[in-house]
Design a protein around this motif. Structure first.
Motif, PDB file in Angstrom:
ATOM      1  N   ILE A  22      36.511  48.798  44.129  1.00  0.00           N
ATOM      2  CA  ILE A  22      37.806  48.382  44.654  1.00  0.00           C
ATOM      3  C   ILE A  22      37.820  46.877  44.934  1.00  0.00           C
ATOM      4  O   ILE A  22      38.767  46.176  44.601  1.00  0.00           O
ATOM      5  CB  ILE A  22      38.159  49.160  45.942  1.00  0.00           C
ATOM      6  CG1 ILE A  22      38.219  50.646  45.674  1.00  0.00           C
ATOM      7  CG2 ILE A  22      39.454  48.654  46.554  1.00  0.00           C
ATOM      8  CD1 ILE A  22      39.285  51.056  44.689  1.00  0.00           C
ATOM      9  N   GLY A  23      36.766  46.373  45.535  1.00  0.00           N
ATOM     10  CA  GLY A  23      36.722  44.980  45.989  1.00  0.00           C
ATOM     11  C   GLY A  23      36.711  43.969  44.864  1.00  0.00           C
ATOM     12  O   GLY A  23      37.443  42.972  44.894  1.00  0.00           O
ATOM     13  N   ILE A  24      35.888  44.169  43.853  1.00  0.00           N
ATOM     14  CA  ILE A  24      35.798  43.184  42.762  1.00  0.00           C
ATOM     15  C   ILE A  24      37.105  43.115  41.971  1.00  0.00           C
ATOM     16  O   ILE A  24      37.611  42.025  41.736  1.00  0.00           O
ATOM     17  CB  ILE A  24      34.570  43.481  41.871  1.00  0.00           C
ATOM     18  CG1 ILE A  24      33.297  43.141  42.664  1.00  0.00           C
ATOM     19  CG2 ILE A  24      34.626  42.677  40.577  1.00  0.00           C
ATOM     20  CD1 ILE A  24      32.017  43.449  41.948  1.00  0.00           C
ATOM     21  N   PRO A  25      37.703  44.239  41.567  1.00  0.00           N
ATOM     22  CA  PRO A  25      39.001  44.125  40.879  1.00  0.00           C
ATOM     23  C   PRO A  25      40.089  43.486  41.752  1.00  0.00           C
ATOM     24  O   PRO A  25      40.921  42.723  41.263  1.00  0.00           O
ATOM     25  CB  PRO A  25      39.365  45.566  40.531  1.00  0.00           C
ATOM     26  CG  PRO A  25      38.060  46.269  40.463  1.00  0.00           C
ATOM     27  CD  PRO A  25      37.207  45.608  41.505  1.00  0.00           C
ATOM     28  N   ALA A  26      40.054  43.787  43.042  1.00  0.00           N
ATOM     29  CA  ALA A  26      41.040  43.181  43.944  1.00  0.00           C
ATOM     30  C   ALA A  26      40.825  41.678  44.028  1.00  0.00           C
ATOM     31  O   ALA A  26      41.788  40.894  44.009  1.00  0.00           O
ATOM     32  CB  ALA A  26      40.946  43.816  45.328  1.00  0.00           C
ATOM     33  N   LEU A  27      39.607  41.245  44.107  1.00  0.00           N
ATOM     34  CA  LEU A  27      39.288  39.814  44.150  1.00  0.00           C
ATOM     35  C   LEU A  27      39.710  39.134  42.852  1.00  0.00           C
ATOM     36  O   LEU A  27      40.319  38.050  42.868  1.00  0.00           O
ATOM     37  CB  LEU A  27      37.798  39.611  44.415  1.00  0.00           C
ATOM     38  CG  LEU A  27      37.327  38.165  44.547  1.00  0.00           C
ATOM     39  CD1 LEU A  27      37.997  37.500  45.748  1.00  0.00           C
ATOM     40  CD2 LEU A  27      35.812  38.119  44.679  1.00  0.00           C
ATOM     41  N   VAL A  28      39.413  39.745  41.726  1.00  0.00           N
ATOM     42  CA  VAL A  28      39.823  39.199  40.424  1.00  0.00           C
ATOM     43  C   VAL A  28      41.348  39.119  40.352  1.00  0.00           C
ATOM     44  O   VAL A  28      41.911  38.124  39.880  1.00  0.00           O
ATOM     45  CB  VAL A  28      39.241  40.041  39.266  1.00  0.00           C
ATOM     46  CG1 VAL A  28      39.864  39.651  37.942  1.00  0.00           C
ATOM     47  CG2 VAL A  28      37.728  39.898  39.208  1.00  0.00           C
ATOM     48  N   ALA A  29      42.032  40.147  40.828  1.00  0.00           N
ATOM     49  CA  ALA A  29      43.503  40.148  40.819  1.00  0.00           C
ATOM     50  C   ALA A  29      44.052  39.011  41.669  1.00  0.00           C
ATOM     51  O   ALA A  29      45.014  38.334  41.279  1.00  0.00           O
ATOM     52  CB  ALA A  29      44.025  41.489  41.314  1.00  0.00           C
ATOM     53  N   LEU A  30      43.459  38.765  42.819  1.00  0.00           N
ATOM     54  CA  LEU A  30      43.913  37.663  43.676  1.00  0.00           C
ATOM     55  C   LEU A  30      43.708  36.311  43.003  1.00  0.00           C
ATOM     56  O   LEU A  30      44.566  35.434  43.076  1.00  0.00           O
ATOM     57  CB  LEU A  30      43.183  37.707  45.018  1.00  0.00           C
ATOM     58  CG  LEU A  30      43.625  38.799  45.992  1.00  0.00           C
ATOM     59  CD1 LEU A  30      42.708  38.816  47.212  1.00  0.00           C
ATOM     60  CD2 LEU A  30      45.065  38.580  46.409  1.00  0.00           C
ATOM     61  N   ILE A  31      42.569  36.133  42.342  1.00  0.00           N
ATOM     62  CA  ILE A  31      42.298  34.864  41.651  1.00  0.00           C
ATOM     63  C   ILE A  31      43.288  34.658  40.504  1.00  0.00           C
ATOM     64  O   ILE A  31      43.844  33.574  40.339  1.00  0.00           O
ATOM     65  CB  ILE A  31      40.833  34.823  41.160  1.00  0.00           C
ATOM     66  CG1 ILE A  31      39.888  34.738  42.350  1.00  0.00           C
ATOM     67  CG2 ILE A  31      40.603  33.663  40.209  1.00  0.00           C
ATOM     68  CD1 ILE A  31      38.424  34.935  41.989  1.00  0.00           C
ATOM     69  N   VAL A  32      43.528  35.708  39.732  1.00  0.00           N
ATOM     70  CA  VAL A  32      44.480  35.622  38.617  1.00  0.00           C
ATOM     71  C   VAL A  32      45.875  35.327  39.149  1.00  0.00           C
ATOM     72  O   VAL A  32      46.597  34.486  38.598  1.00  0.00           O
ATOM     73  CB  VAL A  32      44.452  36.925  37.784  1.00  0.00           C
ATOM     74  CG1 VAL A  32      45.618  36.976  36.815  1.00  0.00           C
ATOM     75  CG2 VAL A  32      43.131  37.051  37.049  1.00  0.00           C
TER      76      VAL A  32
END
Length: 139
Positions: A22-32
């Motif tokens: 959950i955390g890594i995709p959420a972090l990637v989504a925030l950066i994008v």
């Protein structure tokens, strides 16, 4: 109690797996999303600059007309009270066509249009009171 002891060692890896899923995709989504917003901001500023220069260019295109018209003898005579409105209207019509402007008109000291390039149109500006306009009030 035995059920708790059975899963006790597996709870931490399962929790870490869940956090990473959950955390890594959420972090990637925030950066994008942040990069996307920055890109939209940059494109918006570029477009705004383009629109601003286009508008300024369009306004400057007709900047010479008031001076040119005010220096014309037939317009000065009309403003002095001589009755040559048809001649001035024809001159303004030609000036409007040649300059590509929508309409050109002469206003007297009271803010009333006394000559206009659209004088032959049914909805012409002749007799229109423009004394409320900011450009008239500042003069």
């Amino acid at each position: 109690m035995q059920l708790f002891k059975t899963y006790k060692g597996k709870a931490i890896p399962a929790l870490l797996t869940f956090v990473f899923m959950i955390g890594i995709p959420a972090l990637v989504a925030l950066i994008v999303q942040y990069d996307y917003i920055k890109d939209i901001d940059r494109v918006s500023n570029e477009r705004l600059t383009l629109y601003e220069s286009t508008l300024k260019s369009a306004l400057k295109k007709h900047e010479y007309l008031p001076f040119l018209i005010s220096e014309t003898e037939i317009v000065r005579n009309l403003l002095a009270g001589k009755d040559n409105a048809v001649e001035v209207n024809s001159f303004l019509e030609a000036a409007s066509i040649n300059s590509g402007s929508a309409a050109v008109y002469v206003i007297n000291k009271d803010g009333i249009v006394i000559a206009s390039s659209n004088w032959q149109n049914p909805q012409n500006f002749l007799g229109l009171n423009l004394s409320f306009r900011p450009y008239f009030k500042t003069q």
